[in-house]
Motif scaffolding. Structure first.
Motif, PDB file in Angstrom:
ATOM      1  N   ASP A   1      -7.758   9.639  -7.799  1.00 45.63           N
ATOM      2  CA  ASP A   1      -8.302   8.897  -6.643  1.00 45.63           C
ATOM      3  C   ASP A   1      -7.242   8.444  -5.634  1.00 45.63           C
ATOM      4  O   ASP A   1      -7.553   7.677  -4.725  1.00 45.63           O
ATOM      5  N   VAL A   2      -5.994   8.922  -5.762  1.00 49.68           N
ATOM      6  CA  VAL A   2      -4.970   8.475  -4.820  1.00 49.68           C
ATOM      7  C   VAL A   2      -5.314   8.884  -3.387  1.00 49.68           C
ATOM      8  O   VAL A   2      -5.075   8.121  -2.437  1.00 49.68           O
ATOM      9  N   GLN A   3      -5.913  10.072  -3.213  1.00 48.88           N
ATOM     10  CA  GLN A   3      -6.259  10.497  -1.866  1.00 48.88           C
ATOM     11  C   GLN A   3      -7.324   9.594  -1.262  1.00 48.88           C
ATOM     12  O   GLN A   3      -7.289   9.290  -0.063  1.00 48.88           O
ATOM     13  N   CYS A  50       0.821  -1.215   0.000  1.00 50.64           N
ATOM     14  CA  CYS A  50       0.000   0.000   0.000  1.00 50.64           C
ATOM     15  C   CYS A  50       0.851   1.260   0.000  1.00 50.64           C
ATOM     16  O   CYS A  50       0.575   2.211  -0.742  1.00 50.64           O
ATOM     17  N   ALA A  51       1.881   1.293   0.833  1.00 52.58           N
ATOM     18  CA  ALA A  51       2.730   2.487   0.931  1.00 52.58           C
ATOM     19  C   ALA A  51       3.342   2.843  -0.415  1.00 52.58           C
ATOM     20  O   ALA A  51       3.468   4.026  -0.761  1.00 52.58           O
ATOM     21  N   ASP A  52       3.706   1.838  -1.179  1.00 55.05           N
ATOM     22  CA  ASP A  52       4.277   2.057  -2.505  1.00 55.05           C
ATOM     23  C   ASP A  52       3.292   2.792  -3.414  1.00 55.05           C
ATOM     24  O   ASP A  52       3.683   3.624  -4.235  1.00 55.05           O
ATOM     25  N   LYS A  53       2.025   2.493  -3.255  1.00 57.69           N
ATOM     26  CA  LYS A  53       1.015   3.001  -4.183  1.00 57.69           C
ATOM     27  C   LYS A  53       0.329   4.281  -3.693  1.00 57.69           C
ATOM     28  O   LYS A  53      -0.379   4.937  -4.457  1.00 57.69           O
ATOM     29  N   ILE A  54       0.557   4.632  -2.416  1.00 54.34           N
ATOM     30  CA  ILE A  54      -0.072   5.859  -1.896  1.00 54.34           C
ATOM     31  C   ILE A  54       0.953   6.822  -1.308  1.00 54.34           C
ATOM     32  O   ILE A  54       0.605   7.717  -0.546  1.00 54.34           O
ATOM     33  N   SER A  55       2.231   6.639  -1.648  1.00 54.35           N
ATOM     34  CA  SER A  55       3.262   7.515  -1.091  1.00 54.35           C
ATOM     35  C   SER A  55       2.975   8.965  -1.456  1.00 54.35           C
ATOM     36  O   SER A  55       2.257   9.259  -2.411  1.00 54.35           O
ATOM     37  N   VAL A  56       3.564   9.863  -0.695  1.00 54.93           N
ATOM     38  CA  VAL A  56       3.149  11.266  -0.703  1.00 54.93           C
ATOM     39  C   VAL A  56       3.260  11.937  -2.068  1.00 54.93           C
ATOM     40  O   VAL A  56       2.493  12.850  -2.387  1.00 54.93           O
ATOM     41  N   GLU A  57       4.205  11.477  -2.910  1.00 53.37           N
ATOM     42  CA  GLU A  57       4.368  12.143  -4.211  1.00 53.37           C
ATOM     43  C   GLU A  57       3.424  11.598  -5.279  1.00 53.37           C
ATOM     44  O   GLU A  57       3.313  12.171  -6.363  1.00 53.37           O
TER      45      GLU A  57
END
Length: 369
Positions: free
Chosen positions: A317-319, A305-312
Motif C-alpha cells: 500500500d505504499v503507492q 511523510c517523505a520518510d515513509k513514502i520515499s521512492v525505494e
C-alpha cells in the motif's frame, strides 16, 4: 603615469573558505599596506586529487565571506583554465597583464614544508615576493631563513578546511559561511556518508528529494525541506552507547522512548550542536520525523511523510499512501500515522508504542485536543 599599486595575490582551494583566510587577507590590507588583495581560487591544487565542492559553490562562499571588503577582488583565472594551474603560471600571467603593479604572493607557513617542490620554484622565488603568515609552529623555518622570507602574524584561529569539512571548529567559522554549507548540503560525502551503509545513505537522499517535492506543493521552501529530509537519519547508524550519551546530555527523559526512535532525537541534537544548524524548523522536523508530535508544522509533516513514502519504499500500500500525501498532505500524514500505530501494535505489541507516538496518535486520530 605608472601605477605602482601594491597587490597581494592569495591563491588556494578555499574548500571551504574560512575565518583565517579572511583574517590573512585583511591583515594584508590593514597591516601590510596592500591596496588590494586578489583571491585566486584554484581549479585544482597541484597537490590535491580533487575539490569537494563545485567551482560555483566555492565562489559563492568567497563572495559571502568577503562581501563587505571593497579591497578584495575574486579572480577566476585559474578556474577558467579548467586544469591544474601552477603558481608560477598564475604569477607570470598577472605580471604580464599588469606590468606596473607590485605583486606579492600570500601563503600560510604550512606551505613552506613543500615550497621547494612547487613547479618552476627557482624562477618563481625570483619573480615574486612571498608574504608568509604563521599558521602554526609546525613548518620548516629553515626554508624561510634560506630565502629570507619574513613571517607575519595575524588573528589566527588555527582553522583548516579539512577540519571544517569534518565538523571541527565550526564555532570559529563565519556563521554565514556555515549556514550556506548546511543549507546547500555540502560535504555530505564526509559528514554523513561514511557513518551509514549504502542503503541508508541512498534512503536519506531519496527522502530529501521526496520532501522537496512535497514542499513545492505545500508552499514550503523546497531546499529547506530537502535539508531536513536528507539529514533526518543522520544518527540512525550510531551505536546505542553514543545514542545514550547524546540523550543523557541533551534530553534525558527521551531514554524512556523506544530505542528505534532515539535517532530522531539524537539526530536533531547532532545537527543543532555539532553542525550548528540554527534553523529551528529544520531541527524540529528531524526531531519529529519518526513518531511526530502534537500540532505538527507543515514541514514536520512533510519530512514525516517523505520518510515513509520515499521512492525505494516497497511495502504493501505504499503507492496508495504516496498518492494520499500528494493529494492532501495532512490527510496523508494522518493515514500514515494510523498505519504506523497499527503495524507497531501488530508486530511488537502495545509496549512498542512510546509516549510520544501515543500523544501524536491521540491528537490527530482521536481528536484529543
Amino acid at each position: 603615469m605608472k601605477n605602482n599599486k601594491k597587490i597581494a595575490l592569495f591563491g588556494g582551494s578555499f574548500d571551504p573558505v574560512h575565518t583565517d583566510h579572511f583574517n590573512m587577507a585583511k591583515a594584508c590590507h590593514d597591516k601590510l599596506g596592500f591596496e588590494e588583495v586578489w583571491i585566486i581560487p584554484t581549479f585544482l591544487n597541484p597537490f590535491k586529487s580533487s575539490t569537494k565542492t563545485s567551482n560555483e559553490e566555492r565562489l559563492n562562499l568567497l563572495n559571502l565571506i568577503f562581501k563587505n571588503e571593497d579591497y578584495i577582488k575574486i579572480d577566476q583565472f585559474e578556474m577558467n583554465n579548467q586544469r591544474v594551474t601552477t603558481t608560477y603560471e598564475t604569477v607570470s600571467h598577472f605580471k604580464k597583464m599588469y606590468p606596473y603593479y607590485d605583486f606579492s604572493f600570500v601563503i600560510g607557513s604550512d606551505n613552506l614544508n613543500r615550497l621547494e617542490e612547487w613547479n618552476n620554484f627557482d624562477e618563481l622565488i625570483s619573480l615574486v615576493n612571498f608574504i608568509v603568515f604563521e599558521r602554526s609552529n609546525d613548518y620548516k623555518k629553515e626554508v624561510a631563513q634560506k630565502y629570507n622570507l619574513p613571517i607575519y602574524h595575524f588573528e589566527n584561529n588555527y582553522l583548516s578546511s579539512t577540519k571544517i569539512r569534518e565538523l571541527e571548529d565550526l564555532k570559529l567559522l563565519t556563521p554565514r559561511v556555515n549556514d550556506y554549507i548546511n543549507y546547500h548540503l555540502l560535504y555530505l560525502d564526509i559528514r554523513m556518508k561514511p557513518f551509514m551503509d549504502k542503503e541508508r545513505y541512498q534512503h536519506c537522499l531519496n527522502v530529501g528529494e521526496m520532501a522537496a517535492k512535497l514542499a513545492e506543493l505545500n508552499n514550503i521552501d523546497p531546499q529547506k525541506a530537502k535539508v531536513a529530509g536528507t539529514l533526518h537519519d543522520i544518527t540512525k547508524r550510531w551505536s546505542e552507547e553514543k545514542q545514550i550519551s547524546y540523550l543523557t546530555k541533551y534530553e534525558k527523559a527521551l531514554l524512556g522512548e523506544p530505542k528505534p526512535v532515539w535517532h530522531s532525537y539524537t539526530g536533531a541534537f547532532h545537527l543543532k550542536y555539532d553542525w550548528l544548524i540554527n534553523d529551528e524548523e529544520i531541527i524540529n522536523a528531524v526531531y519529529n520525523h519518526t513518531v511526530g508530535c502534537e500540532e505538527m508544522t507543515t514541514l514536520d509533516m512533510i519530512v514525516f511523510c517523505a520518510d515513509k513514502i520515499s521512492v525505494e519504499r516497497d511495502y504493501e500500500d505504499v503507492q496508495y499512501f504516496r498518492e494520499e500525501c500528494f493529494k492532501d498532505l495532512k490527510t496523508g500524514f494522518i493515514k500514515l500515522l494510523i498505519n504506523q500505530y497499527d503495524v507497531a501494535i501488530k508486530t511488537h505489541g502495545i509496549e512498542a508504542i512510546g509516549d510520544k507516538l501515543l500523544k501524536t496518535y491521540n491528537f490527530y486520530v482521536k481528536g484529543d485536543n
